[in-house]
Design a protein around this motif. Structure first.
Motif, PDB file in Angstrom:
ATOM      1  N   THR A  56       2.044  -6.206   6.514  1.00  0.00           N
ATOM      2  CA  THR A  56       1.034  -5.166   6.741  1.00  0.00           C
ATOM      3  C   THR A  56       1.413  -3.895   5.983  1.00  0.00           C
ATOM      4  OG1 THR A  56       0.644  -6.034   8.955  1.00  0.00           O
ATOM      5  CG2 THR A  56      -0.203  -3.831   8.484  1.00  0.00           C
ATOM      6  N   THR A  57       0.485  -3.418   5.160  1.00  0.00           N
ATOM      7  CA  THR A  57       0.666  -2.171   4.426  1.00  0.00           C
ATOM      8  C   THR A  57      -0.508  -1.256   4.730  1.00  0.00           C
ATOM      9  OG1 THR A  57       1.802  -3.336   2.639  1.00  0.00           O
ATOM     10  CG2 THR A  57       0.945  -1.148   2.135  1.00  0.00           C
ATOM     11  N   VAL A  58      -0.214   0.019   4.983  1.00  0.00           N
ATOM     12  CA  VAL A  58      -1.255   1.008   5.256  1.00  0.00           C
ATOM     13  C   VAL A  58      -1.365   1.920   4.031  1.00  0.00           C
ATOM     14  CG1 VAL A  58      -1.957   2.926   6.729  1.00  0.00           C
ATOM     15  CG2 VAL A  58      -0.807   0.942   7.729  1.00  0.00           C
ATOM     16  N   ASN A  59      -2.582   2.012   3.483  1.00  0.00           N
ATOM     17  CA  ASN A  59      -2.859   2.906   2.353  1.00  0.00           C
ATOM     18  C   ASN A  59      -3.737   4.049   2.842  1.00  0.00           C
ATOM     19  OD1 ASN A  59      -1.592   1.289   0.348  1.00  0.00           O
ATOM     20  ND2 ASN A  59      -3.356  -0.080   0.417  1.00  0.00           N
ATOM     21  N   GLU A 109      -2.441  10.125  -2.494  1.00  0.00           N
ATOM     22  CA  GLU A 109      -2.430   8.913  -1.687  1.00  0.00           C
ATOM     23  C   GLU A 109      -0.996   8.489  -1.423  1.00  0.00           C
ATOM     24  OE1 GLU A 109      -3.775   5.179  -3.312  1.00  0.00           O
ATOM     25  OE2 GLU A 109      -3.435   5.911  -5.335  1.00  0.00           O
ATOM     26  N   ASP A 110      -0.835   7.674  -0.392  1.00  0.00           N
ATOM     27  CA  ASP A 110       0.471   7.156  -0.036  1.00  0.00           C
ATOM     28  C   ASP A 110       0.289   5.788   0.612  1.00  0.00           C
ATOM     29  OD1 ASP A 110       3.170   7.017   0.194  1.00  0.00           O
ATOM     30  OD2 ASP A 110       3.383   8.674   1.605  1.00  0.00           O
ATOM     31  N   SER A 111       1.312   4.985   0.520  1.00  0.00           N
ATOM     32  CA  SER A 111       1.297   3.650   1.130  1.00  0.00           C
ATOM     33  C   SER A 111       2.545   3.485   1.980  1.00  0.00           C
ATOM     34  CB  SER A 111       1.289   2.556   0.056  1.00  0.00           C
ATOM     35  OG  SER A 111       0.142   2.621  -0.715  1.00  0.00           O
ATOM     36  N   TRP A 112       2.361   2.918   3.154  1.00  0.00           N
ATOM     37  CA  TRP A 112       3.492   2.602   4.030  1.00  0.00           C
ATOM     38  C   TRP A 112       3.458   1.120   4.376  1.00  0.00           C
ATOM     39  CZ3 TRP A 112       0.579   7.050   5.659  1.00  0.00           C
ATOM     40  CH2 TRP A 112       1.249   8.248   5.436  1.00  0.00           C
ATOM     41  N   GLN A 113       4.596   0.478   4.218  1.00  0.00           N
ATOM     42  CA  GLN A 113       4.683  -0.923   4.610  1.00  0.00           C
ATOM     43  C   GLN A 113       5.182  -0.951   6.048  1.00  0.00           C
ATOM     44  OE1 GLN A 113       6.854  -3.416   1.970  1.00  0.00           O
ATOM     45  NE2 GLN A 113       6.190  -5.283   3.004  1.00  0.00           N
TER      46      GLN A 113
END
Length: 66
Positions: A22-25, A13-17
């Protein structure tokens, strides 16, 4: 019958802010399980040949274990 199988799995998994609010997981999972096989090769089956039932033992007919 003494049935066995094996398997493995993986997860990432990865997360992008994207913005400060707003953060996308995103996650990805993969699983694999092998087919069942008989440890002692005693699996049997009932086969009809010409309308006559015949018991087929896997060990006597060179049938693969899986």
């Amino acid at each position: 019958m003494n049935l066995r199988n094996w398997g493995y799995d993986a997860f990432g998994e990865d997360s992008w802010q994207v913005t400060p609010t707003t953060t996308v997981n995103i996650g990805l999972r993969y699983e694999y399980t092998s087919p069942l096989y008989d440890l002692r090769n005693t699996n049997t089956n009932l086969i009809f040949q010409g309308g006559v039932p015949e018991v087929s033992l896997a060990a006597s007919k060179d049938i693969p274990r899986d």
